[in-house]
Design a protein around this motif. Sequence first.
Motif, short mmCIF file in Angstrom:
data_model
loop_
_atom_site.label_atom_id
_atom_site.label_comp_id
_atom_site.label_asym_id
_atom_site.label_seq_id
_atom_site.Cartn_x
_atom_site.Cartn_y
_atom_site.Cartn_z
N THR A 5 0.71 -1.11 -0.02
CA THR A 5 0.12 0.10 0.05
C THR A 5 1.01 1.22 -0.11
O THR A 5 2.15 1.09 0.13
CB THR A 5 -1.03 -0.17 1.12
N THR A 6 0.37 2.45 0.07
CA THR A 6 0.89 3.73 -0.11
C THR A 6 0.24 4.87 0.75
O THR A 6 -0.92 4.47 1.18
CB THR A 6 1.12 3.91 -1.57
N HIS A 7 0.35 5.79 0.55
CA HIS A 7 -0.24 6.83 1.18
C HIS A 7 -1.61 7.39 0.53
O HIS A 7 -1.73 7.05 -0.68
CB HIS A 7 0.48 8.37 1.59
N VAL A 8 -2.31 8.06 1.47
CA VAL A 8 -3.70 8.67 0.82
C VAL A 8 -3.55 9.59 -0.27
O VAL A 8 -2.19 10.33 -0.17
CB VAL A 8 -4.71 9.04 2.00
N ASN A 9 -4.26 9.84 -1.15
CA ASN A 9 -4.04 10.82 -2.18
C ASN A 9 -2.85 10.48 -2.97
O ASN A 9 -2.11 11.30 -3.44
CB ASN A 9 -3.99 12.15 -1.60
N ALA A 10 -3.24 9.12 -3.36
CA ALA A 10 -2.13 8.61 -4.09
C ALA A 10 -1.77 9.12 -5.44
O ALA A 10 -2.71 9.76 -5.94
CB ALA A 10 -2.09 7.25 -4.26
N PHE A 32 -4.93 0.43 -2.22
CA PHE A 32 -4.56 1.84 -2.01
C PHE A 32 -5.29 2.37 -0.78
O PHE A 32 -6.65 1.76 -0.52
CB PHE A 32 -5.49 2.60 -3.06
N ALA A 33 -4.60 3.00 0.03
CA ALA A 33 -5.23 3.20 1.51
C ALA A 33 -6.04 4.07 1.72
O ALA A 33 -7.02 4.36 2.71
CB ALA A 33 -3.98 3.62 2.35
N GLY A 34 -6.42 4.92 0.44
CA GLY A 34 -7.58 6.11 0.43
C GLY A 34 -7.61 6.57 -0.84
O GLY A 34 -7.31 5.83 -1.77
N ALA A 35 -7.90 7.66 -0.92
CA ALA A 35 -8.46 8.26 -2.26
C ALA A 35 -7.16 8.59 -3.18
O ALA A 35 -5.85 8.45 -2.77
CB ALA A 35 -8.87 9.58 -2.29
N GLN A 36 -7.12 8.68 -4.41
CA GLN A 36 -6.01 8.97 -5.35
C GLN A 36 -6.25 10.35 -6.07
O GLN A 36 -7.26 10.93 -6.01
CB GLN A 36 -5.93 7.94 -6.66
N GLU A 37 -5.15 10.87 -6.65
CA GLU A 37 -5.36 12.21 -7.40
C GLU A 37 -6.00 12.05 -8.76
O GLU A 37 -6.14 10.92 -9.33
CB GLU A 37 -3.97 12.76 -7.68
N ARG A 38 -6.66 12.99 -9.14
CA ARG A 38 -7.49 12.88 -10.13
C ARG A 38 -6.97 12.41 -11.50
O ARG A 38 -7.36 11.44 -11.98
CB ARG A 38 -8.13 14.30 -10.66
#
Length: 887
Positions: A5-10, A32-38
């Motif tokens: 995994t990686t940080h949120v807003n990947a 993915f730990a949370g949301a991703q950039e657009r």
Amino acid sequence: MDVITTHVNADFDCLGGMIAARKLYPEAQMVFAGAQERSLREFFLQSAVYAHGFKRVRDIDLAAVTRLILVDVRQSDRIGPFGEVARRKGVEVHIYDHHPAGKADLQADFEVIRPVGATVTVFCQLFMEKGIVPTPDEATMMMLGLYEDTGSLLFNSTTAKDYQAAAFLLEHGANLNTVADFLTQEMSAEQVALLHELIQNRTVLNVNGVDISIAHASVENFVGDLAVLTHKLKDMENLDALLVAARMGDRVFLVGRSRVPEVPVGEILAELGGGGHSFAGSGTVRDLTLVQVLDRLPEILRRHVNPQWQARHLMSFPVKGIGPESTIREARTLLTRYNINTLPVMDGPRVVGLLSRQVADKAAHHGLADVPAREYMSTEFASVASDSTVDELKELIVVRSQRFVPVVEKGRAIGVVTRTDLLRHMVSGMRSGRRREIETGINEGALTLKKRQVARLIREQLPSRVLEVLQELGVVGDALQCEVFAVGGFVRDLLLRQPNLDVDIVVEGDGIAFASEFARRQGCRIRSHQKFGTAVIIFPDGFKVDVASTRMEYYLEPGALPTVEDASIKLDLYRRDFTINTLAIALNGPRYGELLDFFGGQRDLEEKAVRVLHNLSFVEDPTRVFRAIRFEQRLGFRIGVHTEHLLRSAVRMGFVDKVGGARVFNELVIILKEANPVPAVARMAELQLLKYLHPALVLTPRIRQRFEEASRVIHWHELLYTGEPCQGWLVYFLCLTVELDKDAMEGICRRLAVPARYVGMLCEQRAEARSRLQSLERRRARGTRTKASELYQWLKPLATEVLLAMMAQAGTDEVRQQISHFFTHLRNVSPLLDGNDLLALGIPPGPQYKVILHHLLQARLDGRVLTRDDELALVRKRYFNRGGPKT
């Protein structure tokens, strides 16, 4: 179960890192730990990345995770629900990252952390070490991450290993078209609106001498790619350091970008729960409002922004002072000699008082010139340490009106900071809201180029060989703990993007010792001059670098040679002739590429103006009048209005007469060696300088025509490729003085102390050439043909330069063609027979040989003999009778 995994807003570096980690942990689940950039979300929608088996958090049994592989992150509060997993006892944590430690709270069982531009680069290095080969799809996703995190390999944080990683991925099928498609997307309407608000709300905070831009905005809904908008704003406004805080919904998103090491944005944002490295960082704040974040930033910045300017950066040294028992008269002499307004009164290395010019002048006016300085010095003054800040100096100089501040270390005065020093710093530190870079590479409206811009100019303008030499000079300076600078015309022409490989170096220290150490390391030899503290480094291939110790000069009387003393780089630059020649570039490692401009040199380059540094410049060294003209014409500049007034005044008052003839001659030769000296000589005539060569010397239209013709014949001779050297300046000088008689020419040679090797050419040969030219012109007018042998006899004794001057001065094309014919067909003609041949014919050796060979030469020149047999026949006919050779 293993989870990657990686940080949120990947971002794409997270994606590329996770794909790469899967190659090392093939059984692991990617989540993915949370949301991703657009941009990353759109990539998911438009590509087949789903085939790589990414899972959602809700599809994972967090209790079953036994090994957690973290990519591009080391903080538990940035990995969403996996933060608790990482802290759970029994879970093995592996970390792959490129960020510095900062406030990372996770202790890894295994980690690979390397200071490179992207986490993808860390994996590429591992792949190359282990022989792992990515597929083209994997290489493309990794390249996306590499390009995004290094700004297409252009960010300051980019390293050589990032370039190696890019080459590795390209070799294994990375698709650059895909990379370009997803990293250069158009902004949405929401992003445009957010960027506009950031621009409108940008302010500049100066912290420890560094300008940091802070931009903020507030929107109700989440807008993706805040990092992309931050980059755009930084580039649009050409900012060194930018912090962006944007409230979106109930959170404040932070992004930082920095081009200067003084602003480590990763450390700054770590205090607000974010992280990153020195040049890029980000973070998300949940428990503070936007107003609270903005309120906290100034204090955080003060803790982390390294002071850029301290007293040691502004001070002048060595300290010039007087003893307490020195007289007021002696003090006034030193104040004038060093062009300063205050002298420290020194008791050994310690400053015990200050004596100003005003006090010294008033004391002398009252008949107190022979009283000791201690009687009238000021003893109430403050001093600072070398690491004192600019704010401390402002307090003393501006608030407390102390115009002269000693810099003291361990009781010893090591330098001084004056009001002028501080004012120059404050002016050069000003920043306009936006700058435009013009063709010369100089920032319009700015007084200082950034280090990165200068470093780029060096890379673009100089051959790799010279670039390596400059870097090695800095390395040697670091080793010897002395500051090293490139100076003078080399720097000026670099900024003007004009070729100049005459490298001049100054060293704050022992220039000869520095040159010796450099030569030892590089296998060079040196030629040193102990009296002046200078040396020339000579490389095996003949390339040279001039080295000098920083020094200052003062003149005991107008036109005299200067007296030289050791000084700081600032005082060394102050002694130079014109502001455009006072620029210096630091070469030491930490300062490499830093441009020093104490006297407005960049401004005058931009304005294309030649200006002196002070009003007595032409009085102290009148030869500068010639140099002013030379630079004006060579660079296509104009002498500044005030500078031209000072120049004309120095000429009118006769200061040029006080200069030794040899120095004037040297300046004249340099002007005549210019690619096109005609405009410079015309300017000399306009400024009444030719009369200092001889009162009768004027630039008439006829002389100017001959002078311009000289340029054509010199170029013609160069194109002949005869291999015979020609000193073009001599041709110009002969044309310039063509109308002077013999006595006037001899007078010029005496006035200018012309070296003896040129006097014969300028006097005797010049007179002979004038006579021959008149004869040729008269013969042409009468229609009389000049035989080749006659032409040879007239022109052969004359030097090449004299012959070319004759061509330039010829009044007709016919005569010019005759001289040209001599150059191309006659000058190197010689008989085919020689003394050995004459001896073989039975002619006894003696003076007759010279007569016979001269006769053969004339016959060959006039076309009466063509072959060797023709020459033999001529000798037998002319010098033999029936009984054998004539005696």
